[in-house]
Design an enzyme around this catalytic site. Structure first.
Site, short mmCIF file in Angstrom:
data_model
loop_
_atom_site.label_atom_id
_atom_site.label_comp_id
_atom_site.label_asym_id
_atom_site.label_seq_id
_atom_site.Cartn_x
_atom_site.Cartn_y
_atom_site.Cartn_z
CD GLU A 232 -1.32 -6.82 -2.18
OE1 GLU A 232 -0.71 -5.80 -2.59
OE2 GLU A 232 -2.29 -6.60 -1.26
CG ASP B 299 6.52 0.95 -7.31
OD1 ASP B 299 5.87 0.07 -6.93
OD2 ASP B 299 6.98 1.90 -6.84
N1 ADE Z 1 2.16 -0.02 -3.79
C1 ADE Z 1 3.15 -0.46 -4.39
N2 ADE Z 1 4.01 0.68 -4.94
C2 ADE Z 1 3.74 1.69 -4.31
C3 ADE Z 1 3.91 3.27 -4.69
N3 ADE Z 1 4.90 3.45 -5.38
N4 ADE Z 1 3.35 4.01 -3.98
C4 ADE Z 1 2.24 3.62 -3.08
N5 ADE Z 1 1.77 2.41 -2.80
C5 ADE Z 1 2.50 1.26 -3.41
#
Ligand code: ADE
Length: 238
Positions: A12, A200
């Site tokens: 990142e 996600d």
């Molecule tokens: N970082 C990226 N996706 C995530 C998720 N679903 N829960 C917690 N941290 C995250």
């Protein structure tokens, strides 16, 4: 203004370091045992500094979560005395709140914890966090960023209890650092905000651990572009 960016993962941070032309800074001797790493730069009238968690000595993997975020922010605040602290990273988004892969949220309102439960008066309130987020909505709309409520916990999956807390605050971004960063920033008298890029979809059909790696490149590219845009816009404002 002095701006401190706090990031968890090397992937990142790497494009942000490159695009902002940040230079490495030696860790102060008192912090020699910690794996966190520091960078410094100047963008227009603003000093822009960065702290990244570094690697876990046991596994060699990037440190993530609130424990490392607390130590990173403490180190960055002590080293750079920022006026503003920005937690920048990835998050899970929610289809039911128009979340989509690669969308970048600018934190709004307050930042919460969703996985700390202490049903004792006072302690429950402390456990929930609810730390204030500074109003950068003008900068956000100039950049086309989505305002979003950010909620923090230390797990990638979603338990029923965590989900209930997330729904209580209508969170757009589920992630693993922001509330810890906000807490330390507040102790040091700095303002706080967060930029979070979706890897996600929490309420989608795929497990987050699959979607996370599939979409990490796109999410980190969008994140870096918006972190750079954000600090450039701050320069315009001052
Ligand atoms: N970082 C990226 N996706 C995530 C998720 N679903 N829960 C917690 N941290 C995250």
């Amino acid at each position: 203004m002095r701006v401190l960016i706090v990031m968890a993962m090397h992937a990142e941070a790497e494009p942000v370091v490159r695009e902002l032309g940040l230079k490495p800074v030696e860790t102060p001797p008192w912090a020699a045992p910690v794996p966190m790493r520091l960078w410094r730069g100047q963008i227009g009238a603003n000093e822009v500094d960065l702290v990244v968690n570094g690697q876990d000595p046991e596994t060699g993997l990037d440190l993530i979560g609130t424990q490392a975020a607390t130590a990173s922010t403490m180190l960055g605040c002590e080293a750079f005395k920022p006026d503003l602290v920005v937690s920048a990273g990835t998050c899970g988004g929610f289809a039911k709140r128009d979340g989509s892969i690669g969308k970048v949220y600018l934190a709004t309102d307050r930042v919460w914890y969703h996985d700390r439960r202490v049903p004792i008066p006072g302690f429950e309130q402390m456990a929930r966090g609810g730390y204030p987020v500074a109003d950068f909505s003008e900068v956000g709309s100039r950049l086309g960023l989505e305002p979003g409520v950010v909620s923090t916990g230390d797990s990638l999956d979603l338990s029923a209890e965590d989900s209930e807390r997330i729904e209580e605050v209508d969170a757009h971004a589920k992630e693993m650092e922001a509330a810890a960063v906000a807490w330390v920033a507040g102790l040091f008298g700095a303002q706080f905000t967060a930029l979070k890029s979706v890897t996600d979809i929490v309420d989608g059909p795929h497990p987050p651990e699959e979607e996370f790696f599939e979409n990490l490149k796109q999410a980190t590219e969008n994140l870096a572009a918006n972190v750079v845009g954000f600090v450039n816009e701050l320069g315009v404002r001052t």
